[in-house]
Design an enzyme around this catalytic site. Structure first.
Site, short mmCIF file in Angstrom:
data_model
loop_
_atom_site.label_atom_id
_atom_site.label_comp_id
_atom_site.label_asym_id
_atom_site.label_seq_id
_atom_site.Cartn_x
_atom_site.Cartn_y
_atom_site.Cartn_z
CD GLU A 37 42.18 50.45 22.00
OE1 GLU A 37 43.08 49.95 21.87
OE2 GLU A 37 41.06 50.25 22.44
CB VAL A 88 40.43 37.74 27.14
CG1 VAL A 88 39.43 39.45 26.74
CG2 VAL A 88 39.70 36.92 26.21
CG ASP A 111 43.49 44.58 25.40
OD1 ASP A 111 44.11 45.14 26.32
OD2 ASP A 111 41.96 44.96 25.80
CB SER A 166 40.77 37.91 21.59
OG SER A 166 40.11 39.22 21.74
CB VAL A 167 43.77 42.79 19.91
CG1 VAL A 167 45.29 41.93 21.02
CG2 VAL A 167 43.36 42.79 18.57
P1 NAD Z 1 39.06 44.55 35.06
O1 NAD Z 1 39.16 45.71 35.96
O2 NAD Z 1 37.31 44.15 35.70
O3 NAD Z 1 39.04 42.84 35.57
C1 NAD Z 1 40.70 42.34 36.19
C2 NAD Z 1 40.96 41.63 36.72
O4 NAD Z 1 42.01 40.98 36.60
C3 NAD Z 1 40.40 42.56 38.10
O5 NAD Z 1 39.87 41.94 39.15
C4 NAD Z 1 42.53 41.75 38.56
O6 NAD Z 1 42.63 41.68 39.73
C5 NAD Z 1 42.77 40.90 38.01
N1 NAD Z 1 43.95 40.25 37.63
C6 NAD Z 1 45.15 41.62 37.34
N2 NAD Z 1 46.54 41.32 37.75
C7 NAD Z 1 45.91 40.29 37.50
C8 NAD Z 1 47.24 38.85 37.84
N3 NAD Z 1 47.90 38.79 37.78
N4 NAD Z 1 46.63 37.66 38.03
C9 NAD Z 1 45.12 37.20 38.33
N5 NAD Z 1 44.69 38.38 38.26
C10 NAD Z 1 44.59 39.46 38.15
O7 NAD Z 1 38.84 44.57 33.83
P2 NAD Z 1 37.67 43.87 32.76
O8 NAD Z 1 36.59 45.05 32.34
O9 NAD Z 1 37.62 41.95 32.34
O10 NAD Z 1 38.71 43.27 31.29
C11 NAD Z 1 40.28 42.34 31.17
C12 NAD Z 1 40.99 43.19 30.44
O11 NAD Z 1 40.81 42.24 29.24
C13 NAD Z 1 41.32 44.25 30.03
O12 NAD Z 1 43.27 44.07 30.33
C14 NAD Z 1 40.84 44.74 29.32
O13 NAD Z 1 41.87 46.02 28.24
C15 NAD Z 1 40.54 43.38 28.27
N6 NAD Z 1 39.54 42.93 26.86
C16 NAD Z 1 39.81 42.88 26.05
C17 NAD Z 1 39.12 42.57 24.76
C18 NAD Z 1 39.34 41.94 24.00
O14 NAD Z 1 37.95 42.17 22.73
N7 NAD Z 1 39.79 41.14 23.90
C19 NAD Z 1 37.62 42.92 25.51
C20 NAD Z 1 37.74 43.99 26.40
C21 NAD Z 1 38.64 43.65 27.57
#
Ligand code: NAD
Length: 351
Positions: A64, A232, A235, A300-301
């Site tokens: 993106e 969070v 997204d 939040s996205v």
């Molecule tokens: P990451 O891959 O480091 O961590 C994600 C965790 O979620 C992993 O430890 C995984 O085991 C766990 N998980 C997956 N499915 C699960 C479930 N059903 N139950 C419990 N845990 C589960 O990713 P990250 O960098 O921490 O990002 C997490 C999410 O946040 C991503 O989807 C990312 O796109 C999103 N994000 C959103 C924003 C925002 O501004 N809203 C900003 C950054 C990241």
């Protein structure tokens, strides 16, 4: 090697230097000050050019571009989201960004933004929760204990005084990593065996999982009256975390509605379903939490203005430090129209 003119130099903040900058300021101070910058920019929301981010979707993820401008400064971030990366030893989310001067169009700063995104996401979540969470909130459940999770915990402590954490991840190793990283900082931390166990007694529920599907991290029966949900992880189109029934009984707050309707939890609702843009709460145009029993949801996205604020904050905090390199990014011939002559002279110098 030619000497660079100051016009040609763009400060570049590498991951290494970002870590030095954050550690020299202190993580919680950084989060607090950054939340201040984001809030300042949300308060002048009408000043900004706004557009839903430009997304390029693929089977495994999304890339993106997130641009915005306040007429004086322009910023953009490149960011990806690839949930499968984690299993291959890579980050789910990586990013870098640019801040530029609108008057000349010249870039003023190029920065890593993987760490900065985690920091700005935590700061934005906590900034919103300060207006939306129940009074005196002290316990937060964090479901999804990956890269973003510690930043969320620290931002909520710095801005709201959250002291008790209830952690859950489908991978116990992630929960153990998060618990270890946050130990010794004064939190009481409970590692839980299910999402249901994690939300017990929580004032705030943060969902920050990564899975490219309509997931049900929270079902309706898991959300009691008065809770604030900080959602969070959902997204992207086709990537959500909350059961639709939760949305129907929550007051929903978003960053920029046209983008959140495409990417957020509310993609599950009708296109005209009423939501409040959070800047309206800050400007006094809309109420935040209205009662102790209300369920509030920050869907939040991640929006471009938060990244703009983060770049602006980093630029201000870099001044007087050595936490950047000088990048030879812009051509700067002696005579602006003699770009080719510059190349010729460089060739002559080599021979
Ligand atoms: P990451 O891959 O480091 O961590 C994600 C965790 O979620 C992993 O430890 C995984 O085991 C766990 N998980 C997956 N499915 C699960 C479930 N059903 N139950 C419990 N845990 C589960 O990713 P990250 O960098 O921490 O990002 C997490 C999410 O946040 C991503 O989807 C990312 O796109 C999103 N994000 C959103 C924003 C925002 O501004 N809203 C900003 C950054 C990241």
């Amino acid at each position: 090697m030619t000497t660079l003119s100051p016009l040609a130099i763009v400060p570049f903040v590498s991951v290494d230097n970002m870590m030095r900058l954050v550690l020299s300021i202190g993580v919680e101070t950084f989060l607090t000050e950054l939340a201040g910058y984001i809030e300042e920019d949300f308060r002048r929301w009408p000043d900004f050019d706004k557009t839903p981010r430009v997304a390029s979707h693929s089977v495994d993820g999304v890339i993106e571009l997130m641009p915005t401008s306040d007429g004086t400064l322009y910023g953009f971030k490149y960011v990806n989201g690839h949930p499968k990366n984690m299993r291959e030893g890579k980050q789910t989310v990586t990013a870098f960004g640019v801040l530029a001067d609108v008057g000349s169009g010249y870039p003023m700063l190029l920065s890593e933004m993987t760490l900065l995104t985690a920091l700005r996401t935590g700061a934005t979540s906590a900034m919103a929760a300060r207006r939306l969470a129940p009074k005196g909130a002290s316990t937060m459940a964090i479901i999804g204990n990956g890269a973003q999770s510690e930043f969320q915990a620290l931002a909520f402590r710095a801005l709201l005084g959250i002291r008790h954490l209830r952690l859950y991840d489908i991978d116990p190793a992630a929960t153990e990593k998060c618990r270890r990283n946050l130990s010794g900082l004064g939190f009481s931390i409970t590692a839980c065996r299910s999402g249901q166990e994690a939300v017990e007694g929580a004032d705030v529920i943060t969902t920050v999982t990564a899975d490219k599907q309509y997931a049900t991290i929270l079902s309706d029966n898991m959300v009691g009256a008065g809770v604030h949900i900080n959602a969070v992880g959902g997204d992207c189109p086709g990537k959500t975390e909350l059961h639709r029934d939760i949305l129907k009984r929550s007051s929903i707050f978003v960053e920029y509605a046209p983008q959140t309707r495409i990417e957020g939890e509310i993609q599950q609702l009708a296109a005209d379903y009423p939501v409040t843009e959070f800047w309206q709460v800050l400007s006094g145009e809309a109420p935040g939490r209205r009662s102790a029993s209300e369920v509030t949801l920050f869907d939040s996205v991640g929006f471009a203005i938060e990244d703009f604020s983060a770049l602006r904050y980093v630029r201000d905090r870099l001044a007087g430090t050595s936490f950047y390199e000088e990048l030879d990014l812009l051509a700067d011939p002696d005579e602006p129209r003699d770009l080719y002559g510059m190349l010729l002279r460089a060739g002559a110098a080599v021979i």
